[in-house]
Scaffold this active site. Structure first.
Site, mmCIF file in Angstrom:
data_model
loop_
_atom_site.group_PDB
_atom_site.id
_atom_site.type_symbol
_atom_site.label_atom_id
_atom_site.label_comp_id
_atom_site.label_asym_id
_atom_site.label_seq_id
_atom_site.Cartn_x
_atom_site.Cartn_y
_atom_site.Cartn_z
ATOM 1 C CG ASP A 102 22.444 -96.485 3.671
ATOM 2 O OD1 ASP A 102 22.548 -96.466 4.905
ATOM 3 O OD2 ASP A 102 22.707 -95.517 2.948
ATOM 4 C CB SER A 103 24.782 -101.883 5.035
ATOM 5 O OG SER A 103 25.803 -101.358 4.190
ATOM 6 C CG PHE A 106 28.871 -94.669 0.294
ATOM 7 C CD1 PHE A 106 29.716 -94.818 -0.787
ATOM 8 C CD2 PHE A 106 28.452 -93.390 0.629
ATOM 9 C CE1 PHE A 106 30.136 -93.719 -1.530
ATOM 10 C CE2 PHE A 106 28.862 -92.283 -0.100
ATOM 11 C CZ PHE A 106 29.708 -92.451 -1.178
ATOM 12 C CD GLN A 199 29.654 -102.401 -4.546
ATOM 13 O OE1 GLN A 199 30.207 -101.859 -5.506
ATOM 14 N NE2 GLN A 199 29.027 -101.702 -3.606
ATOM 15 C CG ASP A 276 19.328 -93.761 -2.138
ATOM 16 O OD1 ASP A 276 20.069 -92.978 -1.519
ATOM 17 O OD2 ASP A 276 19.750 -94.801 -2.692
#
EC number: 2.4.2.29
Length: 385
Positions: A102-103, A106, A199, A276
Site C-alpha cells: 500500500d502507498s 493511511f 475515495q 487485507d
C-alpha cells in the site's frame, strides 16, 4: 454460474480472469510472474516485512497466495534504498509469491504526529524517531519500485469518518490528481500492476465520481479505500454497492483494510475480490481466536480447565491439537507461544473461509454457504450463554 476451469500458472504479464459468478460475487484468478492469486483472496498483512508471529512457510502453507507490505513503515525502517541494495522485499523476507504494497498514505495520516499536506504531497514526522520526510505521489511509486512489489497502490488522502462533506470532496479530488501523477510515474511495467483507490467517504455521489475518473486512467485494478475507519457496517456495504456497478467487470476489486469474517462474506457477495486486514493477526496476539464456532476469547476463565480444542476438524495444528486450557494458560501468562498459536489459528480460519467462499461461488450456493456459516456462529454463541 459457470464452471471453474483449472487454475492457470504464472505468466509474464498481469492478468485477471473471472471463472464463475453467483449474483454479484465472482471467483477467479490473478496471474502474474510470481504466481497466481485465487480470488476472492485474503492477504495477510506483513506491514514491516513480516506477518507477525508467523514464518513465511506457515503463511504459504495455509493457502495465502499474496501478502501485503507497507510503504510507510518500510521507507522508515530499513529504508527503501537499503531494501533495493539487499535484493528487494521478496528476498529480504523470503516470500517468493506476489506482494502488494500500500502507498503509505493511511499510515502518514494516522501515525504521524506532525504532518503538512498540500498539492505536492505530504511532509510528515516519523513516529519512530521524529525525523522529517516528504511523500509525493512520485516518491511513493519510487519507493514501491525499490521494494520490488508486484501490485502497487496510488498515494491517496484518507479521511476519517464522520467528516464534513467539503473535506471528503476535497480529499477525493486531491486523490484523483495524485492518481494521475502515480499513473505517469508508474509508466508501463510488464508483469506488475498499479491500482487506483476510490475515495469519497460516505457520500455515494462522490464515490461514483471517483470510480468513474479512475476507470478513465485504465489501471490494472481498483481499490475501495477510506472505509473500515469507524463507520457502521451498513455504511461500508452501501458504499460498495454504489461503486461496484462503475468498476470494470474484467479487473480486480480490492476493499482495503477489511475486516471481520462477516464483513468478508457480505463484501464478497457484493463483488469484491481482494481483502487485507490486521484483525486476525492482531487478535491472535491479544488472546482472541476466530473459528467456525465463532470468536473465542482465551482470556476468559471458563477455558482454564477446558480440554477441548478450538476446532477438532481443522487441518491447522494450532486449532486441532492444543487444548483451550493450554491456550488459556499461554495467553494469561503472556507467553509468546500463545500469540504464535492463535495467530496461526486465525490466519488458517481466514484462508479456509476464503476457500469456502470460492467453492460456494463456483457451485452457485454462496447464500447457503454464508447462512450456514453464520448459523454455526449463532449455535456456538447460544451454547455459551
Amino acid at each position: 454460474m459457470t464452471p471453474t476451469p483449472e487454475i492457470p500458472g504464472p505468466t509474464d504479464d498481469f492478468r485477471f480472469r473471472v471463472h464463475a459468478t453467483d449474483g454479484a460475487a465472482r471467483t477467479g484468478a490473478i496471474t502474474m510472474p510470481r504466481g497466481t492469486i485465487r480470488t476472492p483472496a485474503f492477504m495477510p498483512v506483513g506491514t514491516a516485512a513480516t506477518v507477525k508471529a508467523m514464518y513465511p512457510e506457515q503463511v504459504r502453507a495455509l493457502g495465502a497466495d499474496v501478502v501485503l507490505g507497507n510503504t510507510y513503515h518500510l521507507m522508515l525502517r530499513p529504508g527503501a534504498e537499503r531494501m533495493a541494495r539487499l535484493g528487494g522485499l521478496h528476498r529480504f523476507m523470503r516470500w517468493d509469491g506476489p506482494i502488494l504494497t500500500d502507498s503509505g498514505g493511511f499510515q502518514v495520516m494516522s501515525l504521524s504526529s506532525l504532518r503538512k499536506l498540500d498539492e505536492q504531497g505530504v511532509t510528515f514526522q516519523s513516529h519512530i524517531d521524529g525525523t522529517r520526510h516528504h511523500m509525493s505521489p512520485e516518491r511513493s511509486i519510487e519507493i514501491q519500485g525499490l521494494l520490488g512489489s508486484d501490485i502497487q497502490m496510488q498515494l491517496d488522502e484518507c479521511v476519517r469518518l464522520p467528516a464534513e462533506p467539503k473535506a471528503i470532496e476535497s480529499a477525493m479530488h486531491l486523490s484523483l490528481r495524485w492518481a494521475e501523477r502515480c499513473r505517469a510515474a508508474f509508466g508501463e511495467q510488464p508483469g506488475k500492476a498499479l491500482f487506483g483507490i476510490v475515495q469519497g467517504g460516505d457520500v455515494p455521489a462522490l464515490r461514483v465520481e471517483s470510480a468513474k475518473a479512475l476507470v478513465g486512467l485504465d489501471l490494472k485494478g481498483y481499490a475501495i479505500g477510506g472505509l473500515a475507519v469507524g463507520e457502521p457496517q451498513a455504511v461500508m456495504l452501501a458504499m460498495i454497492e454504489a461503486v461496484e456497478p462503475h468498476l470494470p467487470a474484467g479487473k480486480p476489486r480490492y476493499l482495503m483494510g477489511v475486516g471481520t469474517p462477516d464483513d468478508l462474506m457480505r463484501s464478497v457477495a457484493r463483488g469484491i475480490d481482494m481483502f487485507d486486514c490486521v484483525m486476525p493477526t492482531r487478535a491472535g496476539r491479544h488472546g482472541l481466536a476466530y473459528t467456525r464456532h465463532g470468536r473465542v476469547n482465551l482470556r476468559n476463565a471458563r477455558h482454564a480447565e477446558d480440554t477441548s480444542t478450538l476446532d477438532e476438524t481443522s487441518t491447522c495444528p494450532a486449532a486441532r491439537d492444543y487444548s483451550r486450557a493450554y491456550l488459556h494458560h499461554l495467553v494469561r501468562s503472556d507467553e509468546i507461544l500463545g500469540m504464535m498459536l492463535l495467530t496461526w489459528n486465525n490466519l488458517a480460519y481466514y484462508q479456509d473461509l476464503m476457500a469456502g467462499l470460492r467453492g460456494a461461488i463456483a457451485a452457485g450456493r454462496l447464500a447457503d454457504f454464508c447462512d450456514e456459516t453464520r448459523a454455526g456462529w449463532a449455535r456456538a454463541e447460544g451454547a455459551r450463554t
